[in-house]
Design a protein around this motif. Structure first.
Motif, PDB file in Angstrom:
ATOM      1  N   VAL A 162      -1.497  -3.075 -16.459  1.00 32.55           N
ATOM      2  CA  VAL A 162      -1.577  -2.312 -15.217  1.00 32.55           C
ATOM      3  C   VAL A 162      -0.646  -2.964 -14.196  1.00 32.55           C
ATOM      4  N   ASP A 163       0.218  -2.148 -13.586  1.00 35.19           N
ATOM      5  CA  ASP A 163       1.104  -2.609 -12.521  1.00 35.19           C
ATOM      6  C   ASP A 163       0.415  -2.459 -11.177  1.00 35.19           C
ATOM      7  N   VAL A 164       0.422  -3.534 -10.368  1.00 32.70           N
ATOM      8  CA  VAL A 164      -0.072  -3.455  -8.995  1.00 32.70           C
ATOM      9  C   VAL A 164       0.972  -4.048  -8.062  1.00 32.70           C
ATOM     10  N   MET A 165       1.042  -3.503  -6.852  1.00 38.15           N
ATOM     11  CA  MET A 165       2.023  -3.953  -5.870  1.00 38.15           C
ATOM     12  C   MET A 165       1.334  -4.412  -4.597  1.00 38.15           C
ATOM     13  N   SER A 166       1.923  -5.418  -3.972  1.00 37.56           N
ATOM     14  CA  SER A 166       1.427  -5.912  -2.689  1.00 37.56           C
ATOM     15  C   SER A 166       2.523  -5.784  -1.636  1.00 37.56           C
ATOM     16  N   ALA A 167       2.147  -6.070  -0.387  1.00 36.08           N
ATOM     17  CA  ALA A 167       3.061  -5.991   0.751  1.00 36.08           C
ATOM     18  C   ALA A 167       3.614  -4.578   0.925  1.00 36.08           C
ATOM     19  N   LEU A 168       2.731  -3.585   0.774  1.00 36.54           N
ATOM     20  CA  LEU A 168       3.125  -2.183   0.912  1.00 36.54           C
ATOM     21  C   LEU A 168       3.018  -1.729   2.368  1.00 36.54           C
ATOM     22  N   PRO A 169       3.730  -0.663   2.746  1.00 32.46           N
ATOM     23  CA  PRO A 169       3.612  -0.145   4.107  1.00 32.46           C
ATOM     24  C   PRO A 169       2.165   0.219   4.438  1.00 32.46           C
TER      25      PRO A 169
END
Length: 376
Positions: A162-169
């Motif tokens: 599973v791909d997760v991203m941080s520091a998003l708008p």
């Protein structure tokens, strides 16, 4: 010198998407007319052309990336995989992965992928906050992700990333933690966790984004390491975490400079220390002739530099003895001053045969790795 590596990994680029995400700088677009049909014909032709020249290799991994490989009809992917098996010597235990977007990875497609022999799936969640997903321009919502994950398990997938991203708008620390904990509750075998990078040429680059401040970004980063470790995921690369025996073989090929052959529009290759990429022009690719671009035979210096700045992405680091075996040179004769500098600054460490970044060094990895370029 080390014996020739006869293992090979295949990357298959599927450039089609429902809609390009606002942060995406990958080669992808929405198909029109007969583009899909013609593309897969050209891809089949490329597979046939490449197989003879690489007949001595054993394919250890195959990765369908994009774009969105789950977007076209599953028959295209399954037939492509069948063609690869007919044309190459594919290892019986090869890792075969496919990227999937929850908006297009329907249950019947997942079952077809599994039946065709795909044994690893990478689901792009990015966030499980619907407002954050809208800000990214994603075409799925959190419910679609949960449904996709559940359907992947029902289809028989026992190796899910599973791909997760941080520091998003607009993302807060708490909303990121909520996403991470929801993903953990599902128990995927692998998690890729990385911060948003706003790339030039993307819609985000020209937008006034409400991004988290640097302190919040760093807090997200450090808490990711802590929480994933507590839940049984060891970090083996800067942005990748895995349960035991579930590290991604295919991605490690890139970081350890193994042989990989890129198939499809704009795909990159590196075989026997020769790099090239395919044309990124769709019309040129469909013509099926002379699609290779920017071929470069890597010098010994190129190879050493890549060995260091790619290998140091791995938490294990680079093997000191393998450096000498590969390049017939002592690593300290080539990089002694740089190694001494960063060991003294506690950014590098030596553990028996391995030179690796420390925890602090991993935080500033780009700065350290850049110093291993001999002609800066």
């Amino acid at each position: 010198m080390q014996e020739r590596d006869t293992n090979l990994s295949l990357y298959v680029h599927i450039p089609f998407c429902v809609r390009k995400c606002l942060y995406c700088d990958f080669l992808s677009f929405c198909p029109g007319g007969d583009n899909e049909k013609e593309y897969f014909k050209a891809l089949e032709h490329e597979i046939e052309c490449c197989s003879e020249a690489n007949s001595e290799f054993e394919v250890k991994s195959i990765f369908f990336g994009g774009g969105t490989p789950s977007f076209p009809d599953s028959s295209y992917i399954c037939k492509t995989l069948e063609k690869i098996r007919e044309s190459f010597h594919v290892s019986p235990d090869a890792e075969i992965s496919i990227e999937a977007n929850p908006a297009s990875a329907m249950s019947d497609k997942l079952k077809a992928f599994k039946a065709a022999g795909i044994n690893r799936i990478s689901i792009g969640a990015q966030s499980l906050n619907d407002e954050e997903l809208r800000c990214l321009g994603r075409v799925h919502d959190s419910k679609m992700f949960f449904d996709t994950f559940d359907n992947a398990r029902k289809a028989g997938f026992a190796n899910i990333n599973v791909d997760v991203m941080s520091a998003l708008p607009g993302q807060s620390f708490d909303s990121y933690m909520e996403t991470l904990k929801k993903v953990l509750s599902l128990g995927p075998e692998h998690i890729s966790a990385y911060s948003l990078i706003v790339e030039e040429g993307t819609p985000f680059y020209d937008m006034d984004l409400d991004l988290p401040d640097e302190d919040t970004d760093r807090r997200m980063y450090h808490e990711t390491k802590r929480i994933l470790l507590e839940n049984g995921y060891h970090r083996y690369e800067i942005s990748n975490y895995a349960q035991e025996k579930h590290e991604c073989y295919h991605n490690k090929v890139y970081w350890t400079r193994g042989n990989y052959l890129g198939l499809g529009l704009g795909a990159s290759s590196m075989v026997d220390n020769v790099r090239w990429k395919n044309t990124s022009d769709f019309g040129e690719y469909l013509k099926k002739d002379d699609i290779r671009r920017d071929e470069q035979k890597l010098s010994l210096q190129d190879q050493m530099e890549e060995y260091m700045f790619l290998g140091l992405r791995l938490v294990k680091g680079v093997s000191i003895s393998a450096f000498k075996e590969n390049f017939s040179q002592d690593i300290y004769r080539v990089y002694g001053t740089i190694i001494e500098k960063y060991v003294s600054e506690k950014l590098l460490q030596i553990n028996e045969d391995y030179l690796s970044l420390t925890d602090i060094g991993l935080d500033v990895s780009n700065t350290v790795m850049a110093d291993f370029l001999l002609d800066k």
